[in-house]
Design a protein around this motif. Structure first.
Motif, PDB file in Angstrom:
ATOM      1  N   UNK A  95       0.832  -1.202   0.000  1.00 26.26           N
ATOM      2  CA  UNK A  95       0.000   0.000   0.000  1.00 26.26           C
ATOM      3  C   UNK A  95       0.870   1.257   0.000  1.00 26.26           C
ATOM      4  N   UNK A  96       1.974   1.227   0.755  1.00 28.10           N
ATOM      5  CA  UNK A  96       2.883   2.383   0.784  1.00 28.10           C
ATOM      6  C   UNK A  96       3.485   2.631  -0.593  1.00 28.10           C
ATOM      7  N   UNK A  97       3.845   1.548  -1.283  1.00 27.99           N
ATOM      8  CA  UNK A  97       4.401   1.699  -2.636  1.00 27.99           C
ATOM      9  C   UNK A  97       3.360   2.297  -3.577  1.00 27.99           C
ATOM     10  N   UNK A  98       2.122   1.776  -3.509  1.00 22.55           N
ATOM     11  CA  UNK A  98       1.059   2.300  -4.372  1.00 22.55           C
ATOM     12  C   UNK A  98       0.814   3.781  -4.098  1.00 22.55           C
ATOM     13  N   UNK A  99       0.816   4.167  -2.821  1.00 23.26           N
ATOM     14  CA  UNK A  99       0.627   5.582  -2.478  1.00 23.26           C
ATOM     15  C   UNK A  99       1.785   6.432  -2.981  1.00 23.26           C
ATOM     16  N   UNK A 100       2.999   5.876  -2.910  1.00 19.50           N
ATOM     17  CA  UNK A 100       4.180   6.658  -3.310  1.00 19.50           C
ATOM     18  C   UNK A 100       4.189   6.951  -4.805  1.00 19.50           C
ATOM     19  N   UNK A 101       3.612   6.060  -5.598  1.00 22.55           N
ATOM     20  CA  UNK A 101       3.553   6.294  -7.044  1.00 22.55           C
ATOM     21  C   UNK A 101       2.162   6.757  -7.482  1.00 22.55           C
ATOM     22  N   UNK A 102       1.299   6.974  -6.492  1.00 28.12           N
ATOM     23  CA  UNK A 102      -0.009   7.601  -6.684  1.00 28.12           C
ATOM     24  C   UNK A 102      -0.908   6.837  -7.659  1.00 28.12           C
ATOM     25  N   UNK A 103      -0.980   5.527  -7.461  1.00 29.65           N
ATOM     26  CA  UNK A 103      -1.956   4.740  -8.200  1.00 29.65           C
ATOM     27  C   UNK A 103      -2.726   3.874  -7.204  1.00 29.65           C
ATOM     28  N   UNK A 104      -3.998   3.613  -7.469  1.00 30.01           N
ATOM     29  CA  UNK A 104      -4.770   2.774  -6.554  1.00 30.01           C
ATOM     30  C   UNK A 104      -4.294   1.330  -6.619  1.00 30.01           C
ATOM     31  N   UNK A 105      -4.519   0.615  -5.528  1.00 29.27           N
ATOM     32  CA  UNK A 105      -4.064  -0.772  -5.465  1.00 29.27           C
ATOM     33  C   UNK A 105      -4.667  -1.631  -6.574  1.00 29.27           C
ATOM     34  N   UNK A 106      -5.937  -1.428  -6.892  1.00 33.22           N
ATOM     35  CA  UNK A 106      -6.558  -2.264  -7.917  1.00 33.22           C
ATOM     36  C   UNK A 106      -5.843  -2.127  -9.251  1.00 33.22           C
ATOM     37  N   UNK A 107      -5.325  -0.950  -9.529  1.00 37.59           N
ATOM     38  CA  UNK A 107      -4.575  -0.772 -10.769  1.00 37.59           C
ATOM     39  C   UNK A 107      -3.187  -1.408 -10.659  1.00 37.59           C
ATOM     40  N   UNK A 108      -2.578  -1.316  -9.481  1.00 34.06           N
ATOM     41  CA  UNK A 108      -1.282  -1.952  -9.264  1.00 34.06           C
ATOM     42  C   UNK A 108      -1.376  -3.458  -9.492  1.00 34.06           C
ATOM     43  N   UNK A 109      -2.513  -4.060  -9.134  1.00 25.66           N
ATOM     44  CA  UNK A 109      -2.689  -5.500  -9.284  1.00 25.66           C
ATOM     45  C   UNK A 109      -3.153  -5.919 -10.675  1.00 25.66           C
ATOM     46  N   UNK A 110      -3.279  -4.977 -11.594  1.00 25.37           N
ATOM     47  CA  UNK A 110      -3.606  -5.346 -12.968  1.00 25.37           C
ATOM     48  C   UNK A 110      -4.676  -4.513 -13.621  1.00 25.37           C
ATOM     49  N   UNK A 111      -5.527  -3.874 -12.819  1.00 24.85           N
ATOM     50  CA  UNK A 111      -6.494  -2.927 -13.367  1.00 24.85           C
ATOM     51  C   UNK A 111      -7.669  -3.529 -14.096  1.00 24.85           C
ATOM     52  N   UNK A 112      -8.013  -4.799 -13.822  1.00 25.78           N
ATOM     53  CA  UNK A 112      -9.143  -5.411 -14.522  1.00 25.78           C
ATOM     54  C   UNK A 112     -10.452  -4.688 -14.225  1.00 25.78           C
ATOM     55  N   UNK A 113     -10.637  -4.236 -12.986  1.00 27.75           N
ATOM     56  CA  UNK A 113     -11.868  -3.540 -12.584  1.00 27.75           C
ATOM     57  C   UNK A 113     -11.568  -2.740 -11.322  1.00 27.75           C
TER      58      UNK A 113
END
Length: 296
Positions: free
Chosen positions: A65-83
Motif C-alpha cells: 500500500x505504501x508503494x502504491x501511495x508513493x507512485x499515486x496509483x490505486x491498489x486495484x490498478x497496481x494488481x492489474x487494473x481489470x476492474x
C-alpha cells in the motif's frame, strides 16, 4: 501492559504475532533501499510458514500500500487494473431457521443475491435452515460452507436432499476435514457428476504445497484464497498455480476489518480472476473501528 493471548486461528497468538511483526519491521529497515520484490522476500523470510501467515500478510499489505501511495496509483490498478469494483456475497451463520429467515429477508432488501450459509454442525438442522431461507428469498443463490464439518457421505447426502427440494448450490466449500483428502475428492466427484456443483478447498489449502496437491490430484474445483491464511505473496503464488492449471478461484477472509478486506477487494478487482467473492466480514462486525476505506 502485557498483551492478552487471543484464540489461535492460523496457529498464531497475539504475543507471537506482535513479536513476529517486530522482526519483520527490523527486516524492512535493513532492506529499505532494496527493490519491492526483495523487501517482500525479506519479510517472508522473517515470518516463514503458516504459523505467521496473518502477521506476514499485514506487513506485506502495509508495504504494498505504501508503494502504491508513493507512485499515486490505486491498489486495484497496481494488481492489474481489470476492474475497480467487486460484488460480494453475504454470510448467514449457524442460527435457527427463524433467525436465518430474518437475516435472509434483510439481505434480500439490501440487494444481496448470493447467500453463503454456514453448515456442518447438524445435517437435519442445516436442511431446515435452507428451507426457511428459500421461503423468504426464493431467487437467491447459495454457497454452502461446511468448515470441515461433514463426512463425505453426509456432504453428499446434503446435496441429495437439496436436490429433492429443487435447490442446487453454486458452490460447496470445504465439506470435509482439511486432512481428509480422499473425502474431498469423493465429494468433488459426486457433486460435479450428479449435480454440476463445484467444490472449494479452503482449510485444505494453507500454502503452495497444498494447492499443488489439490491441483495435481483433481481434489477440488475451486481454491479459496485468504490473505490472512496465505500472506500476500503466498496468495499470489497459489493464484498463479491455479490459473495455469485452469482451477477456479474464490477469495475470502477470516474476520478482518475493512483495512484487510479492502486490500483483498483491490486485489480481486485488479486481477479479475475470481469466480466467487466472499469479502463480507466487515459487514458482519458489531462495531466498525475503521474510518474511511472502501464504500459499499
Amino acid at each position: 501492559g502485557e498483551a492478552p493471548v487471543l484464540p489461535s486461528v492460523t496457529a498464531e497468538d497475539q504475543p507471537a504475532a506482535l513479536a513476529a511483526v517486530g522482526r519483520a519491521c527490523a527486516a524492512l529497515v535493513a532492506a529499505r533501499s532494496a527493490p519491492l520484490g526483495a523487501v517482500l522476500q525479506d519479510v517472508a523470510d522473517a515470518l516463514p510458514g503458516h504459523a505467521f501467515a496473518s502477521a506476514r500478510a499485514g506487513v506485506e499489505m502495509a508495504v504494498i500500500d505504501a508503494v502504491a501511495n508513493s507512485i499515486r496509483i490505486p491498489l486495484w490498478r497496481l494488481f492489474g487494473g481489470a476492474s475497480n469494483t467487486v460484488t460480494t456475497d453475504i454470510t448467514i451463520p449457524i442460527v435457527t431457521p427463524n433467525e436465518a429467515a430474518q437475516l435472509a429477508a434483510k439481505y434480500r432488501g439490501q440487494g444481496f443475491q448470493t447467500l453463503k450459509l454456514k453448515v456442518g454442525k447438524n445435517l437435519n438442522s442445516d436442511i431446515e435452515v435452507l428451507k426457511a431461507i428459500r421461503l423468504v428469498h426464493p431467487d437467491c443463490s447459495f454457497i454452502l460452507d461446511a468448515n470441515e464439518g461433514y463426512t463425505a457421505n453426509q456432504a453428499i447426502e446434503v446435496l441429495d436432499r437439496l436436490n429433492e427440494m429443487g435447490v442446487t448450490p453454486v458452490l460447496f466449500e470445504q465439506p470435509v476435514h482439511r486432512d481428509d483428502w480422499e473425502g474431498l475428492r469423493e465429494v468433488s466427484i459426486a457433486a460435479m457428476e450428479k449435480y454440476r456443483v463445484a467444490v472449494a478447498a479452503d482449510e485444505s489449502c494453507r500454502g503452495l504445497h497444498d494447492a499443488q496437491k489439490i491441483i495435481h490430484g483433481n481434489l477440488a474445483h475451486v481454491i479459496n484464497i485468504k490473505l490472512a491464511k496465505l500472506g500476500v505473496l503466498g496468495a499470489l503464488e497459489v493464484i498463479d498455480a491455479a490459473r495455469k492449471a485452469g482451477v477456479a478461484l474464490m477469495i475470502g477472509g477470516m474476520v478482518e476489518t475493512r483495512i484487510a478486506m479492502g486490500f483483498a477487494g483491490h486485489l480481486a478487482a485488479g486481477l479479475g480472476c475470481f469466480s466467487f467473492i466472499d469479502l463480507d466480514t466487515p459487514l458482519l462486525l458489531s462495531e466498525d473501528p475503521v474510518y474511511g476505506g472502501y464504500e459499499g
